[in-house]
Scaffold this active site. Structure first.
Site, short mmCIF file in Angstrom:
data_model
loop_
_atom_site.label_atom_id
_atom_site.label_comp_id
_atom_site.label_asym_id
_atom_site.label_seq_id
_atom_site.Cartn_x
_atom_site.Cartn_y
_atom_site.Cartn_z
N LYS A 73 0.82 -1.31 -0.21
CA LYS A 73 0.09 0.04 -0.17
C LYS A 73 0.98 1.19 0.27
O LYS A 73 1.72 1.32 0.92
CB LYS A 73 -0.90 -0.24 1.32
CG LYS A 73 -1.71 1.08 1.41
CD LYS A 73 -2.65 1.50 0.39
CE LYS A 73 -3.49 0.50 -0.15
NZ LYS A 73 -4.47 0.73 -1.01
N HIS A 75 -10.48 -6.72 -4.26
CA HIS A 75 -9.96 -5.77 -3.36
C HIS A 75 -10.48 -5.95 -2.07
O HIS A 75 -11.31 -6.53 -1.68
CB HIS A 75 -10.84 -4.51 -3.67
CG HIS A 75 -10.78 -3.33 -2.93
ND1 HIS A 75 -12.07 -3.12 -1.94
CD2 HIS A 75 -9.98 -2.49 -2.41
CE1 HIS A 75 -11.93 -2.10 -1.18
NE2 HIS A 75 -10.68 -1.75 -1.27
O1 GKR Z 1 -7.38 0.05 4.38
O2 GKR Z 1 -5.77 1.82 4.24
C1 GKR Z 1 -6.70 0.79 3.69
C2 GKR Z 1 -6.67 0.56 2.22
O3 GKR Z 1 -6.00 1.79 1.68
C3 GKR Z 1 -8.18 0.48 1.67
O4 GKR Z 1 -8.75 1.66 2.06
C4 GKR Z 1 -8.42 0.46 0.19
O5 GKR Z 1 -9.65 0.47 -0.20
O6 GKR Z 1 -7.18 -1.61 0.17
C5 GKR Z 1 -7.74 -0.57 -0.57
C6 GKR Z 1 -7.12 -0.53 -1.77
O7 GKR Z 1 -6.64 -1.37 -2.48
O8 GKR Z 1 -7.35 0.54 -2.47
MG MG Z 2 -6.33 -0.44 -4.54
#
Ligand code: GKR
Ligand code: MG
Length: 424
Positions: A195, A322
């Protein structure tokens, strides 16, 4: 007669569970993640279960939707969907959290349909003695692979609401490699996602290089959640060319992604610019995206996810999945639907390793070589642990979090943290 069995009660229980100080484009995760556990009880005393979002707007529409499912047979999926579409509207009280498409209240009807559909399929499976995957046409694979989902993170939450997790800090390339190693040792994952959108792109690219050096055989993905400008995304592309399996949502908007696609050999993936069937209609021909990340929670359920898979096949798009913070009921629903889709060939995302708590009997779902094995038992194959449900509900009541707000949480660490995107 099975056809005479009716849904007689609906229970919606908001829960909160511990979540790590995980960094993302918007800020940082709060110490508590929210979900709602939905139970549908039938006239013959069975209970079908489902897990979905637990923010306030979602709890409001779920409460409003309760009566729509009462009196239906667990087999009345189409009638349920028709009723939900007629009665459930977007808003009010939108908590539009750009990073998490499941927070959009425009998707209210799809989210409620999905929630009821999963619990009704669980009931159908119990009544027929069949796993949910069989009700979806049967399995094309017996195990569903997931990816190691890495996050930049702090060692602990501000204010120390509870003891620090065992993962430690994850900021430097060496710490990110150590996090990946730990996750792979524990779960056996065979692909890796980081991420991004948190630090300067040069730092995130250095982390990807370190991962490539440490895990030469594993496919890698980077997801800056639209926090890189188009120029930054184009500039980074040649450096990522040799490193990535796909480049997920680096830059905002369909137009930006389409322009970026003209500058890179990398397949672009999204769970941000195409998140509804209408977006698909508008976006699939633009060349902006080569891989679509599905998510039954906001696309409208397991059967719509299968429809989406057919559309992806027709448009020659790859398919992945996702995830947001979730527990085992969601994981099993994801596993049943993924096992039924031939062209879901990328390992699915899951936040599951970041969660320590569970709400299902027997505790946490097991992984073998990074994959979850389909249970042969009826329905979803998991049951509620009522003691844990009560505990996690008590945490919900006590924790004070009612809507996810990663930006406000980040400003507790850094009052001047900019909210604007793209930040880089
Ligand atoms: O949980 O911080 C998180 C993710 O960034 C999530 O909010 C995203 O929706 O995992 C997600 C993604 O792949 O964009
Ligand atoms: Mg994503």
């Amino acid at each position: 007669m099975t056809r005479d069995i009716r849904i007689t009660d609906v229970r919606i229980t908001p829960i909160a569970f511990r979540d790590g100080p995980l960094l993302n484009a918007a800020g940082i995760h709060e110490p508590w993640a929210l979900r709602a556990i939905v139970e549908l009880e039938t006239s013959d005393g069975r209970v079908g279960i489902s897990e979905t979002y637990g923010d306030e707007p979602m709890l409001r529409v779920l409460a409003q939707a309760k009566e729509l499912v009462l009196g239906l047979s667990p087999f009345d999926l189409n009638r349920m969907e028709e009723r939900v579409r007629a009665a459930i509207r977007p808003g009010p009280g939108a908590v539009e959290f750009e990073l998490a498409p499941g927070s959009h209240t425009a998707k209210n009807a799809a989210k409620v349909t999905s929630t009821f559909e999963v619990a009704m399929l669980d009931l159908q499976g119990q009544l027929l003695g069949a796993p949910v995957v069989d009700l979806l046409g049967g399995a094309v694979r017996d195990t569903v692979p997931y990816s190691a989902y890495l996050f930049f993170k702090y060692a602990e939450h501000i204010g120390r609401p509870y003891a620090a997790d065992a993962w430690g800090e994850g900021i430097s390339p060496a710490q990110i490699v150590a996090q990946a190693q730990r996750m792979i040792d524990a779960y056996g994952f065979q692909s890796i996602k980081l991420k991004g959108g948190v630090f300067e792109p040069a730092h995130e690219i250095a982390c990807m290089r370190a991962l490539r050096a440490a895990f030469p055989g594993l496919p890698l993905r980077l997801d800056p959640n639209a926090n890189w400008s188009l120029e930054t995304s184009i500039r980074a592309a040649p450096e990522l060319d040799e490193l990535l399996e796909y480049y997920e949502d680096p830059t905002p908007g369909l137009k930006g992604m389409a322009e970026l696609a003209r500058h890179t050999r990398l397949p672009l993936a999204t769970n941000m610019v195409i998140t509804t069937l209408d977006d698909f209609r508008k976006g699939a021909d633009t060349g902006a995206v080569k891989v679509l990340l599905s998510d039954h929670h906001y696309w409208g359920g397991l059967r719509v996810t299968q429809t989406l898979a057919r559309m992806c096949a027709l448009w020659d798009l790859g398919m992945s999945m996702h995830s947001n913070s979730h527990l085992g009921i969601s994981l099993m629903a994801m596993t049943h639907v993924a096992a039924s889709i031939p062209n879901l060939t990328y390992a699915c995302d899951t936040h599951y390793p970041w969660q320590e708590e569970e709400v299902i009997l027997g505790g946490r779902v097991a992984f073998e070589n990074g994959a979850v094995r389909l249970p042969g038992t009826p329905g979803l194959g998991v049951e509620l642990d009522r003691g844990k449900l009560a505990e996690l509900h008590a945490q919900y009541l006590a924790c004070g979090v009612r809507n996810r707000d990663d930006l406000a949480q980040m400003r507790k660490y850094d009052a001047g943290f900019p909210g604007r995107t793209p930040r880089f």
